[in-house]
Scaffold this motif. Structure first.
Motif, PDB file in Angstrom:
ATOM      1  N   ASN A 190      71.595  14.983 179.034  1.00 52.92           N
ATOM      2  CA  ASN A 190      70.375  15.533 179.636  1.00 52.92           C
ATOM      3  C   ASN A 190      69.670  14.520 180.542  1.00 52.92           C
ATOM      4  N   GLY A 191      70.456  13.834 181.359  1.00 54.28           N
ATOM      5  CA  GLY A 191      69.891  12.894 182.314  1.00 54.28           C
ATOM      6  C   GLY A 191      69.704  11.484 181.790  1.00 54.28           C
ATOM      7  N   LEU A 192      69.857  11.274 180.475  1.00 53.57           N
ATOM      8  CA  LEU A 192      69.716   9.941 179.880  1.00 53.57           C
ATOM      9  C   LEU A 192      71.089   9.321 179.687  1.00 53.57           C
ATOM     10  N   GLU A 193      71.292   8.122 180.255  1.00 54.53           N
ATOM     11  CA  GLU A 193      72.568   7.442 180.074  1.00 54.53           C
ATOM     12  C   GLU A 193      72.544   6.670 178.764  1.00 54.53           C
ATOM     13  N   VAL A 194      73.485   6.986 177.886  1.00 56.41           N
ATOM     14  CA  VAL A 194      73.562   6.346 176.579  1.00 56.41           C
ATOM     15  C   VAL A 194      74.955   5.753 176.379  1.00 56.41           C
ATOM     16  N   LYS A 195      75.109   5.034 175.283  1.00 52.77           N
ATOM     17  CA  LYS A 195      76.410   4.509 174.895  1.00 52.77           C
ATOM     18  C   LYS A 195      76.921   5.302 173.700  1.00 52.77           C
ATOM     19  N   VAL A 196      78.219   5.597 173.687  1.00 56.63           N
ATOM     20  CA  VAL A 196      78.872   6.230 172.541  1.00 56.63           C
ATOM     21  C   VAL A 196      80.100   5.403 172.196  1.00 56.63           C
ATOM     22  N   PHE A 197      80.612   5.579 171.001  1.00 51.17           N
ATOM     23  CA  PHE A 197      81.748   4.788 170.550  1.00 51.17           C
ATOM     24  C   PHE A 197      83.014   5.063 171.363  1.00 51.17           C
ATOM     25  N   GLU A 198      83.881   4.077 171.399  1.00 49.48           N
ATOM     26  CA  GLU A 198      85.220   4.211 171.987  1.00 49.48           C
ATOM     27  C   GLU A 198      85.928   5.389 171.316  1.00 49.48           C
ATOM     28  N   PRO A 199      86.702   6.199 172.054  1.00 56.97           N
ATOM     29  CA  PRO A 199      87.230   7.469 171.522  1.00 56.97           C
ATOM     30  C   PRO A 199      88.031   7.376 170.229  1.00 56.97           C
ATOM     31  N   THR A 200      88.885   6.358 170.070  1.00 55.45           N
ATOM     32  CA  THR A 200      89.684   6.272 168.837  1.00 55.45           C
ATOM     33  C   THR A 200      88.783   6.056 167.632  1.00 55.45           C
ATOM     34  N   PHE A 201      87.839   5.124 167.763  1.00 56.35           N
ATOM     35  CA  PHE A 201      86.928   4.894 166.646  1.00 56.35           C
ATOM     36  C   PHE A 201      85.987   6.075 166.463  1.00 56.35           C
ATOM     37  N   ASN A 202      85.556   6.691 167.556  1.00 57.21           N
ATOM     38  CA  ASN A 202      84.645   7.827 167.433  1.00 57.21           C
ATOM     39  C   ASN A 202      85.298   8.966 166.653  1.00 57.21           C
ATOM     40  N   ALA A 203      86.595   9.198 166.907  1.00 51.27           N
ATOM     41  CA  ALA A 203      87.321  10.226 166.148  1.00 51.27           C
ATOM     42  C   ALA A 203      87.345   9.862 164.667  1.00 51.27           C
ATOM     43  N   LEU A 204      87.606   8.594 164.365  1.00 49.26           N
ATOM     44  CA  LEU A 204      87.614   8.146 162.970  1.00 49.26           C
ATOM     45  C   LEU A 204      86.235   8.328 162.346  1.00 49.26           C
ATOM     46  N   PHE A 205      85.196   7.908 163.060  1.00 46.10           N
ATOM     47  CA  PHE A 205      83.846   7.988 162.510  1.00 46.10           C
ATOM     48  C   PHE A 205      83.400   9.430 162.277  1.00 46.10           C
ATOM     49  N   VAL A 206      83.597  10.309 163.263  1.00 47.10           N
ATOM     50  CA  VAL A 206      83.171  11.707 163.125  1.00 47.10           C
ATOM     51  C   VAL A 206      83.913  12.355 161.959  1.00 47.10           C
ATOM     52  N   PHE A 207      85.199  12.041 161.823  1.00 47.86           N
ATOM     53  CA  PHE A 207      85.975  12.533 160.681  1.00 47.86           C
ATOM     54  C   PHE A 207      85.417  11.994 159.364  1.00 47.86           C
ATOM     55  N   MET A 208      85.155  10.687 159.311  1.00 50.31           N
ATOM     56  CA  MET A 208      84.676  10.089 158.065  1.00 50.31           C
ATOM     57  C   MET A 208      83.276  10.578 157.698  1.00 50.31           C
ATOM     58  N   HIS A 209      82.463  10.837 158.706  1.00 48.33           N
ATOM     59  CA  HIS A 209      81.134  11.395 158.425  1.00 48.33           C
ATOM     60  C   HIS A 209      81.272  12.786 157.805  1.00 48.33           C
ATOM     61  N   ALA A 210      82.180  13.588 158.361  1.00 50.23           N
ATOM     62  CA  ALA A 210      82.417  14.922 157.802  1.00 50.23           C
ATOM     63  C   ALA A 210      82.958  14.817 156.377  1.00 50.23           C
ATOM     64  N   TRP A 211      83.872  13.890 156.150  1.00 48.70           N
ATOM     65  CA  TRP A 211      84.453  13.700 154.821  1.00 48.70           C
ATOM     66  C   TRP A 211      83.406  13.188 153.836  1.00 48.70           C
ATOM     67  N   GLU A 212      82.503  12.345 154.299  1.00 46.20           N
ATOM     68  CA  GLU A 212      81.417  11.854 153.463  1.00 46.20           C
ATOM     69  C   GLU A 212      80.598  13.030 152.929  1.00 46.20           C
ATOM     70  N   HIS A 213      80.369  14.018 153.788  1.00 46.31           N
ATOM     71  CA  HIS A 213      79.645  15.215 153.344  1.00 46.31           C
ATOM     72  C   HIS A 213      80.480  16.034 152.368  1.00 46.31           C
ATOM     73  N   MET A 214      81.789  16.060 152.534  1.00 46.63           N
ATOM     74  CA  MET A 214      82.654  16.733 151.571  1.00 46.63           C
ATOM     75  C   MET A 214      82.533  16.068 150.197  1.00 46.63           C
ATOM     76  N   LEU A 215      82.508  14.751 150.201  1.00 46.36           N
ATOM     77  CA  LEU A 215      82.428  14.016 148.938  1.00 46.36           C
ATOM     78  C   LEU A 215      81.111  14.257 148.224  1.00 46.36           C
ATOM     79  N   THR A 216      80.066  14.539 148.985  1.00 45.75           N
ATOM     80  CA  THR A 216      78.750  14.758 148.381  1.00 45.75           C
ATOM     81  C   THR A 216      78.427  16.231 148.229  1.00 45.75           C
ATOM     82  N   ALA A 217      79.424  17.107 148.433  1.00 42.21           N
ATOM     83  CA  ALA A 217      79.254  18.559 148.278  1.00 42.21           C
ATOM     84  C   ALA A 217      78.187  19.112 149.207  1.00 42.21           C
ATOM     85  N   GLY A 218      78.066  18.516 150.389  1.00 44.69           N
ATOM     86  CA  GLY A 218      77.082  18.996 151.357  1.00 44.69           C
ATOM     87  C   GLY A 218      77.695  19.265 152.711  1.00 44.69           C
TER      88      GLY A 218
END
Length: 379
Positions: A190-218
């Protein structure tokens, strides 16, 4: 699922039977996909007026909320960069930018990764930038993030991206996190330039965040949609061999394949984009997705309780167990926590026996280390 697939890939609208409208509203409330799915349904002539009002309300609220969140994001980002701190935007807005339209992906808070070295100075910047904000988290070095509520918006300043219990996992993941940060990329939101993780790590992180929610039943389906769209947009720039090596080191390759199976067969992610896909997990993956969608209606303890109170504290610091409290006997508290963690490992075992074994070993090691460590009565 047909509605979700159609919305994710911008395909021809799917049709939902109107006699099941209440079911549709319940499912999307639990799965966090209302803003994504409802535009697919609102054009149907036989949609009941009351349901149409509810769906329009969700969509309008999401758009209004994003404007409010974007304003707070700009304030936080500019304050940190002015102070010489370069954060990385996690989750939320960065993932919403992957959707056909940003307003299709609801996000309710702002997550900024600053790392351990800049953590305390970044927390101070956030307090100075939002002096009237609610502050209820302590700025502690064993917490995953520091949280404030600024003008109704939760802003989380992260010292780490994922909370891990096993010392070896933590050490390995820290190297992966450093790699993803050092090679971070620019993205305009939305017009703001930000930094995001490198794609390989970002895929790992987004997956692990989702799995973290699986582990906590949320967990919810929106987290799977996030990962599917991330792979769709970045699969050609992801180092699949490196990702596989990281997943093996964290004992998560089997779990990734559960996700990959459902992203392809459930969400419609093209096969060439579904990295590290395997048919061998089919039965377990289908069971996981069925239980995820069943949510609170599940009768047995093996089901994911979408929308239920998280079983783990957000900072990964232990389970809330009956009888636990500041005045409880130290050994009683630790024993109760360990039993709950082992019970949780049994639940996960029906989906990934391999990771459940790792959870049990991790629980016993972490329990022993915490038993003889300095007591933290606030946990």
């Amino acid at each position: 699922m047909a509605l979700v697939r159609a919305a994710l890939w911008g395909k021809e609208k799917a049709v939902w039977p109107m006699e099941q409208t209440e079911e549709l509203l319940w499912l999307n409330a639990m799965q966090g996909t209302g803003a994504l799915v409802y535009p697919q349904v609102l054009g149907q002539d036989d949609l009941p007026a009351k349901a149409a009002m509810q769906m329009k309300g969700v969509c309008v609220h999401t758009m209004q909320q994003q404007v409010h969140l974007q304003h707070t994001l700009v304030q936080a980002w500019e304050a940190l960069t002015k102070a010489g701190i370069e954060p990385v935007l996690m989750k939320g807005a960065g993932l919403a930018a992957l959707y056909p339209e940003m307003q299709l992906r609801a996000w309710g808070d702002i997550d900024l990764f600053v790392g351990k070295e800049q953590y305390h100075s970044a927390c101070k910047v956030m307090r100075d930038t939002f002096p009237g904000a609610l502050k209820f988290d302590e700025e502690l070095d064993h917490y995953k993030h520091y949280n404030i509520i600024a003008d109704g918006v939760s802003v989380e300043t992260h010292r780490v991206t994922v909370g891990l219990q096993h010392p070896l996992d933590e050490k390995r993941y820290a190297r992966m996190e450093a790699y993803g940060t050092e090679k971070s990329e620019r993205l305009t939101v939305n017009g703001l330039e930000v930094k995001v993780f490198e794609p390989t790590f970002n895929a790992l992180f987004v997956f692990m965040h989702a799995w973290e929610h699986m582990l906590t039943a949320g967990a919810n389906l929106r987290q799977w949609c996030d990962l599917a769209l991330l792979l769709h947009h970045t699969h050609e720039r992801i180092d699949a061999r490196l990702l596989e090596r990281w997943l093996k080191q964290l004992r998560l390759l089997d779990v990734w394949q559960l996700y990959a199976y459902n992203m392809l067969n459930g969400l419609g992610l093209p096969r060439e984009e579904c990295l590290l896909y395997s048919e061998r997990v089919a039965e377990r993956a289908e069971r996981m997705m069925e239980d995820l969608l069943e949510g609170d209606r599940g009768k047995d303890e093996g089901r994911f309780a979408t929308g239920r109170r998280k079983r783990l504290q957000d900072n990964g610091e232990g389970l809330k167990v009956k009888g636990e409290g500041k005045n409880a006997n130290r050994f009683v508290r630790k024993w109760g926590t360990m039993k709950e963690r082992l019970k949780n490992a049994e639940r996960i075992g029906q989906y990934s026996p391999e990771y459940a074994r790792h959870m049990k070993a991790e629980t016993l090691l972490h329990g022993a280390l915490r038993l003889f460590a300095k007591d933290r009565h606030w946990e």
